[in-house]
Design a protein around this motif. Sequence first.
Motif, mmCIF file in Angstrom:
data_model
loop_
_atom_site.group_PDB
_atom_site.id
_atom_site.type_symbol
_atom_site.label_atom_id
_atom_site.label_comp_id
_atom_site.label_asym_id
_atom_site.label_seq_id
_atom_site.Cartn_x
_atom_site.Cartn_y
_atom_site.Cartn_z
ATOM 1 N N ILE A 153 -4.898 6.384 1.179
ATOM 2 C CA ILE A 153 -4.049 6.606 2.355
ATOM 3 C C ILE A 153 -4.698 6.220 3.692
ATOM 4 O O ILE A 153 -3.996 5.726 4.578
ATOM 5 N N PRO A 154 -6.011 6.356 3.889
ATOM 6 C CA PRO A 154 -6.570 5.851 5.150
ATOM 7 C C PRO A 154 -6.455 4.321 5.265
ATOM 8 O O PRO A 154 -6.318 3.786 6.369
ATOM 9 N N ILE A 155 -6.501 3.643 4.128
ATOM 10 C CA ILE A 155 -6.329 2.190 4.131
ATOM 11 C C ILE A 155 -4.886 1.861 4.517
ATOM 12 O O ILE A 155 -4.640 0.952 5.320
ATOM 13 N N LEU A 156 -3.942 2.612 3.975
ATOM 14 C CA LEU A 156 -2.539 2.449 4.355
ATOM 15 C C LEU A 156 -2.361 2.696 5.844
ATOM 16 O O LEU A 156 -1.711 1.907 6.545
ATOM 17 N N LEU A 168 0.830 -1.205 0.000
ATOM 18 C CA LEU A 168 0.000 0.000 0.000
ATOM 19 C C LEU A 168 0.867 1.259 0.000
ATOM 20 O O LEU A 168 0.510 2.275 -0.616
ATOM 21 N N ASN A 169 1.988 1.196 0.680
ATOM 22 C CA ASN A 169 2.926 2.315 0.703
ATOM 23 C C ASN A 169 3.374 2.645 -0.716
ATOM 24 O O ASN A 169 3.335 3.802 -1.135
ATOM 25 N N LEU A 170 3.775 1.642 -1.455
ATOM 26 C CA LEU A 170 4.175 1.844 -2.849
ATOM 27 C C LEU A 170 2.977 2.300 -3.685
ATOM 28 O O LEU A 170 3.106 3.172 -4.546
ATOM 29 N N GLY A 171 1.817 1.744 -3.392
ATOM 30 C CA GLY A 171 0.607 2.127 -4.114
ATOM 31 C C GLY A 171 0.301 3.609 -4.001
ATOM 32 O O GLY A 171 -0.119 4.245 -4.978
ATOM 33 N N TRP A 172 0.517 4.181 -2.818
ATOM 34 C CA TRP A 172 0.252 5.612 -2.651
ATOM 35 C C TRP A 172 1.120 6.431 -3.604
ATOM 36 O O TRP A 172 0.628 7.356 -4.259
ATOM 37 N N ALA A 215 0.172 9.816 9.079
ATOM 38 C CA ALA A 215 -0.908 10.701 9.538
ATOM 39 C C ALA A 215 -0.677 12.115 8.991
ATOM 40 O O ALA A 215 -1.610 12.752 8.480
ATOM 41 N N PHE A 216 0.553 12.588 9.087
ATOM 42 C CA PHE A 216 0.900 13.893 8.525
ATOM 43 C C PHE A 216 0.688 13.895 7.012
ATOM 44 O O PHE A 216 0.130 14.846 6.453
ATOM 45 N N ALA A 217 1.115 12.827 6.347
ATOM 46 C CA ALA A 217 0.957 12.732 4.886
ATOM 47 C C ALA A 217 -0.517 12.722 4.492
ATOM 48 O O ALA A 217 -0.874 13.220 3.421
ATOM 49 N N THR A 218 -1.356 12.179 5.348
ATOM 50 C CA THR A 218 -2.796 12.179 5.074
ATOM 51 C C THR A 218 -3.322 13.607 5.049
ATOM 52 O O THR A 218 -4.061 13.999 4.129
ATOM 53 N N VAL A 219 -2.952 14.389 6.038
ATOM 54 C CA VAL A 219 -3.378 15.795 6.095
ATOM 55 C C VAL A 219 -2.809 16.558 4.895
ATOM 56 O O VAL A 219 -3.519 17.339 4.250
ATOM 57 N N LEU A 220 -1.555 16.308 4.593
ATOM 58 C CA LEU A 220 -0.910 16.970 3.456
ATOM 59 C C LEU A 220 -1.596 16.598 2.137
ATOM 60 O O LEU A 220 -1.879 17.465 1.307
#
Length: 168
Positions: free
Chosen positions: A120-123, A99-103, A153-158
């Motif tokens: 990203i919430p799934i990640l 999932l990390n690579l998928g993002w 979490a930070f990347a989600t907000v970003l």
Amino acid sequence: MRAQALEGSRRADLLALIGFLALCLLVGAVGGLVTSSSLGSWYPDLRKPSFNPPNGVFGPVWTTLYVLMAIAAWRVFRRRDAGRLRRTGLALWGVQLALNLGWSCLFFGLRSPAAALVEIPILFAAIAATAVVFWRVDRPAGLLLVPYLAWVAFATVLTFEIWRLDPA
């Protein structure tokens, strides 16, 4: 005879650590290649929030996180006495790594903050589940995933802010 068995076990442990490090850094390298396809053309033109880190921050942060992920997985891998919980944790670890690579593929490869925002919430959930299971197998392994969870979490907000500022 016992000393030889112990030496063989240490060698196997070291090879396993090298394998986990190689896998994580390979995923990071592939993600980096996908990301670099958009850094010169698409990404600079996006409107970003004021808290967007400079581009030079991402490489060192992700490298550190990949090393922590690898060490965490290695610690759990070594706990052969943990049985099914160990297998579950390592399976979840593999899922979150994919999932990390998928993002990266969604955000930078497809240039779709919207798709990345869905993923990203799934990640995040996969990382959290991995951390919980790792904690149950080996507490330091679970703790090693906390910085990764915080960064995502930070990347989600970003990601949300970039999507909001640059609707497709």
